[in-house]
Design a protein around this motif. Structure first.
Motif, PDB file in Angstrom:
ATOM      1  N   THR A  32       0.798  -1.234   0.000  1.00 32.03           N
ATOM      2  CA  THR A  32       0.000   0.000   0.000  1.00 32.03           C
ATOM      3  C   THR A  32       0.826   1.278   0.000  1.00 32.03           C
ATOM      4  O   THR A  32       0.276   2.349  -0.218  1.00 32.03           O
ATOM      5  N   GLU A  33       2.137   1.183   0.214  1.00 29.38           N
ATOM      6  CA  GLU A  33       2.928   2.410   0.291  1.00 29.38           C
ATOM      7  C   GLU A  33       2.792   3.259  -0.965  1.00 29.38           C
ATOM      8  O   GLU A  33       2.706   4.485  -0.902  1.00 29.38           O
ATOM      9  N   MET A  40       0.404   8.244   0.758  1.00 28.41           N
ATOM     10  CA  MET A  40       1.212   7.082   1.110  1.00 28.41           C
ATOM     11  C   MET A  40       0.430   6.124   1.985  1.00 28.41           C
ATOM     12  O   MET A  40      -0.335   6.543   2.861  1.00 28.41           O
ATOM     13  N   GLY A  41       0.665   4.817   1.768  1.00 26.34           N
ATOM     14  CA  GLY A  41       0.122   3.801   2.648  1.00 26.34           C
ATOM     15  C   GLY A  41       1.079   3.517   3.793  1.00 26.34           C
ATOM     16  O   GLY A  41       2.188   4.053   3.858  1.00 26.34           O
ATOM     17  N   SER A  42       0.669   2.631   4.707  1.00 22.19           N
ATOM     18  CA  SER A  42       1.430   2.410   5.936  1.00 22.19           C
ATOM     19  C   SER A  42       2.505   1.329   5.811  1.00 22.19           C
ATOM     20  O   SER A  42       3.310   1.169   6.725  1.00 22.19           O
ATOM     21  N   ALA A 128      -4.871  -5.073  12.766  1.00 18.99           N
ATOM     22  CA  ALA A 128      -5.737  -4.019  13.299  1.00 18.99           C
ATOM     23  C   ALA A 128      -6.689  -3.555  12.199  1.00 18.99           C
ATOM     24  O   ALA A 128      -6.479  -3.853  11.020  1.00 18.99           O
ATOM     25  N   PRO A 129      -7.750  -2.818  12.552  1.00 19.85           N
ATOM     26  CA  PRO A 129      -8.695  -2.340  11.535  1.00 19.85           C
ATOM     27  C   PRO A 129      -8.081  -1.396  10.508  1.00 19.85           C
ATOM     28  O   PRO A 129      -8.614  -1.231   9.415  1.00 19.85           O
ATOM     29  N   PHE A 130      -6.971  -0.749  10.844  1.00 22.32           N
ATOM     30  CA  PHE A 130      -6.295   0.163   9.921  1.00 22.32           C
ATOM     31  C   PHE A 130      -4.803   0.142  10.213  1.00 22.32           C
ATOM     32  O   PHE A 130      -4.362  -0.358  11.260  1.00 22.32           O
ATOM     33  N   GLY A 131      -4.012   0.678   9.273  1.00 18.27           N
ATOM     34  CA  GLY A 131      -2.585   0.821   9.474  1.00 18.27           C
ATOM     35  C   GLY A 131      -2.221   2.267   9.736  1.00 18.27           C
ATOM     36  O   GLY A 131      -2.872   3.179   9.225  1.00 18.27           O
ATOM     37  N   LEU A 132      -1.181   2.502  10.523  1.00 20.30           N
ATOM     38  CA  LEU A 132      -0.702   3.860  10.810  1.00 20.30           C
ATOM     39  C   LEU A 132       0.811   3.844  10.906  1.00 20.30           C
ATOM     40  O   LEU A 132       1.389   3.108  11.719  1.00 20.30           O
ATOM     41  N   THR A 133       1.451   4.627  10.050  1.00 18.07           N
ATOM     42  CA  THR A 133       2.893   4.793  10.066  1.00 18.07           C
ATOM     43  C   THR A 133       3.232   6.266  10.223  1.00 18.07           C
ATOM     44  O   THR A 133       2.616   7.123   9.575  1.00 18.07           O
TER      45      THR A 133
END
Length: 290
Positions: A32-33, A40-42, A128-133
């Protein structure tokens, strides 16, 4: 500053094991990046993964004259742990400017400066329900990539990168919050100035077939005359299509072309903000995984 819009020094690979296993995953899974264009994705990659990246950002169109610039950021990305990645890089810029008010006519290519990117995956979207970076990228430049002027520029950009897989292996969404700040000293005059930018990104992508992802992205950008988002200078909204395509198991292309659909500069009643931004912004990215 161009928070998340020009990720060079202007003041715009995850979930995979290393080695031979990484090659097979790149062919089937979505990283996803890079599927969301400027957003940008995580994903950041697995421990030991190395990625070479060339990101080319073009900007076109001012109120008058002929204006085109290209900023290229070259990075080596190394994932130290499943949570943390570093990426040193250097920037090259080119300008072709003729008859634009406030800019000197210029046709040249130059080495612009260097950056060091840090990313930390705070929430893993696989569990998890979502990604976070979290993203941080300090940098230095000696050429302003928008005008080609010789400067001494120090600054950095910071971001929170959220993403979510809406439908398994099909629909993906991203939301980014970006902040950039820096100080620029013009060598010809010795004058210094602080500026900053705040940006919100949103994107939606769909995987047509393994390795081919298309979508749409939008960005809301606010430019400030002070380093702490204290004096609004102008704002702009961009919208455009995005794509990502795996040429091979380890080599990929991604990019976007976005058009300014709304904007205003403070004190200027004309349509669009072409003082702080351009009419068109485009990006083409090449990635090689090892």
């Amino acid at each position: 500053m161009r928070a998340g819009g020009k990720p060079i020094l202007a003041l715009p690979t995850g979930g995979k094991p290393s080695g031979n296993a990484a090659a097979s995953v790149h062919a089937d899974d979505v990283d996803t990046e890079h599927i969301f264009g400027f957003s940008m994705g995580s994903d950041i990659g697995r421990t030991g993964e190395v990625e070479l990246e060339m990101e080319n950002v073009g900007a076109f169109g001012k109120r008058d004259g002929s204006y085109a610039t290209l900023a290229t950021l070259n990075q080596v990305k190394y994932t130290l742990t499943d949570r943390f990645r570093i990426a040193p890089g250097f920037a090259i810029g080119a300008q072709r400017i003729d008859g634009v008010a406030g800019f000197d006519d210029r046709h040249h290519v130059s080495f612009n400066g260097a950056t060091m990117e840090f990313r930390y995956k705070l929430v893993d979207r696989a569990t998890a329900p979502f990604g976070l970076t979290l993203h941080a990228q300090p940098g230095w430049s000696w050429v302003d990539d928008a005008s080609g002027r010789r400067v001494e520029q120090y600054g950095g950009e910071f971001a929170a990168l959220f993403d979510r897989e809406l439908v398994t292996d099909r629909w993906f969404a991203a939301f980014n919050v970006w902040y950039a700040t820096g100080v620029t000293r013009e060598l010809a005059t010795g004058l210094s100035a602080h500026d900053s930018e705040f940006a919100l990104h949103g994107a939606l992508s769909y995987q047509i077939e393994p390795g081919l992802v298309v979508g749409v992205g939008t960005r809301y950008l606010r430019s400030y005359a002070g380093g702490g988002l204290d004096r609004l200078a102008g704002e702009a909204v961009y919208v455009g299509p995005t794509f990502s395509y795996n040429l091979t198991h380890t080599l990929g292309l991604s990019g976007t072309w976005q058009v300014q659909v709304a904007g205003r500069a403070i004190g200027d009643g004309r349509r669009f903000n072409l003082d702080h931004f351009e009419r068109h912004q485009a990006m083409l990215r090449i990635n090689a995984h090892f």
